[in-house]
Design an enzyme around this catalytic site. Structure first.
Site, short mmCIF file in Angstrom:
data_model
loop_
_atom_site.label_atom_id
_atom_site.label_comp_id
_atom_site.label_asym_id
_atom_site.label_seq_id
_atom_site.Cartn_x
_atom_site.Cartn_y
_atom_site.Cartn_z
N GLY A 48 -6.35 143.18 147.07
CA GLY A 48 -5.48 143.64 148.15
C GLY A 48 -5.72 143.06 149.52
O GLY A 48 -5.14 143.52 150.49
N TRP A 50 -4.80 140.15 150.81
CA TRP A 50 -3.58 139.56 151.39
C TRP A 50 -2.65 140.67 151.86
O TRP A 50 -2.07 140.59 152.95
CB TRP A 50 -2.87 138.66 150.37
CG TRP A 50 -3.41 137.27 150.29
CD1 TRP A 50 -4.68 136.84 150.53
CD2 TRP A 50 -2.67 136.10 149.93
NE1 TRP A 50 -4.78 135.49 150.34
CE2 TRP A 50 -3.57 135.01 149.97
CE3 TRP A 50 -1.35 135.87 149.56
CZ2 TRP A 50 -3.18 133.70 149.67
CZ3 TRP A 50 -0.95 134.58 149.25
CH2 TRP A 50 -1.87 133.50 149.32
N ASP A 67 0.41 144.04 140.97
CA ASP A 67 -0.68 143.44 140.22
C ASP A 67 -0.85 144.17 138.90
O ASP A 67 -0.45 145.34 138.77
CB ASP A 67 -2.00 143.48 140.99
CG ASP A 67 -2.99 142.43 140.48
OD1 ASP A 67 -3.11 141.38 141.15
OD2 ASP A 67 -3.60 142.63 139.43
N ASP A 83 2.65 143.76 134.92
CA ASP A 83 2.64 142.30 134.75
C ASP A 83 3.89 141.72 135.39
O ASP A 83 5.01 141.92 134.90
CB ASP A 83 2.58 141.97 133.26
CG ASP A 83 2.47 140.48 132.98
OD1 ASP A 83 2.74 139.66 133.89
OD2 ASP A 83 2.11 140.13 131.84
N ASP A 107 -0.91 134.99 145.23
CA ASP A 107 -2.26 134.45 145.07
C ASP A 107 -2.65 134.58 143.60
O ASP A 107 -3.82 134.66 143.26
CB ASP A 107 -3.24 135.19 145.98
CG ASP A 107 -4.56 134.44 146.17
OD1 ASP A 107 -4.58 133.21 145.97
OD2 ASP A 107 -5.56 135.09 146.50
N LYS A 147 -0.55 130.12 145.71
CA LYS A 147 -1.70 129.32 145.27
C LYS A 147 -1.17 128.27 144.30
O LYS A 147 -0.27 128.53 143.51
CB LYS A 147 -2.72 130.21 144.57
CG LYS A 147 -3.92 129.44 144.04
CD LYS A 147 -4.87 130.35 143.30
CE LYS A 147 -5.55 131.25 144.31
NZ LYS A 147 -6.57 132.10 143.78
#
Length: 191
Positions: A48, A50, A67, A83, A107, A147
């Protein structure tokens, strides 16, 4: 986690859940993305950090964090456990927001195997999925941040970004570990 890592130490001082907060802070300092009132989706948010940073700077904006892992609550943000790659979770995200958003950030990374090419490809697939989702969820002038690993799918992801967005940059923050193949793709302004 290396105790000698200055970002780990700093995250404890600043109250961030992980050192990754500083990657997003560096991205924001360079590209001037976040401000008050924005709506943000954080994909692959746990633990958490970010989301913590985004929540702090968007003030009266709206934050949805997703998440697979359960996360501690951050203010009055919306959290979805599930998911992201499942359609039912993507539909739940859309229902929570109703309108297009200013920023979609990810990320996400797979649990690494140590085989760099496989890790790069699998994380690349997550990045692509997040980018396709973002393309339909952000405002015309919105941002997509993700990312991305140097490796097999890197050029394909950048090319896909250029199909969807007018501005595409790749940036490696100083807070990324030197031996890490990670960078971040920052896309802006839908085509």
């Amino acid at each position: 986690m290396c105790i000698r890592d200055s970002y780990v130490r700093q995250s404890k001082i600043d109250g961030y859940r992980a050192r990754s907060a500083y990657k997003l802070i560096e991205i924001d300092e360079k590209f001037k993305i976040f401000k008050g009132g924005l709506s943000v989706i954080d994909i692959g948010a746990a633990p958490g950090s970010w989301s913590q940073y985004a929540f702090k700077v968007i003030k009266n904006g709206k934050l949805v964090s997703i998440d697979i892992k359960k996360m501690e609550q951050i203010g009055n943000s919306i959290q979805i456990q599930g998911d992201f790659t499942e359609n039912v979770i993507q539909e739940e995200i859309k229902k929570k927001l109703k309108n297009k958003v200013d920023v979609v950030m990810s990320d996400m990374a797979v649990n690494t195997t140590g085989i760099k090419n496989i890790d790069s490809l699998q994380t690349g697939e997550l990045c692509m999925e997040a980018m396709i989702f973002a393309k339909d969820q952000i405002k015309d002038n919105g941002y997509f941040i993700s990312k991305i690993f140097m490796g097999g799918s890197f050029n394909e992801i950048v090319a896909q970004g250029k199909k969807f967005f007018k501005e595409v940059k790749v940036f490696k923050p100083k807070s990324s570990r030197k031996d890490s193949k990670e960078s971040f793709i920052i896309c802006r302004k839908l085509r």
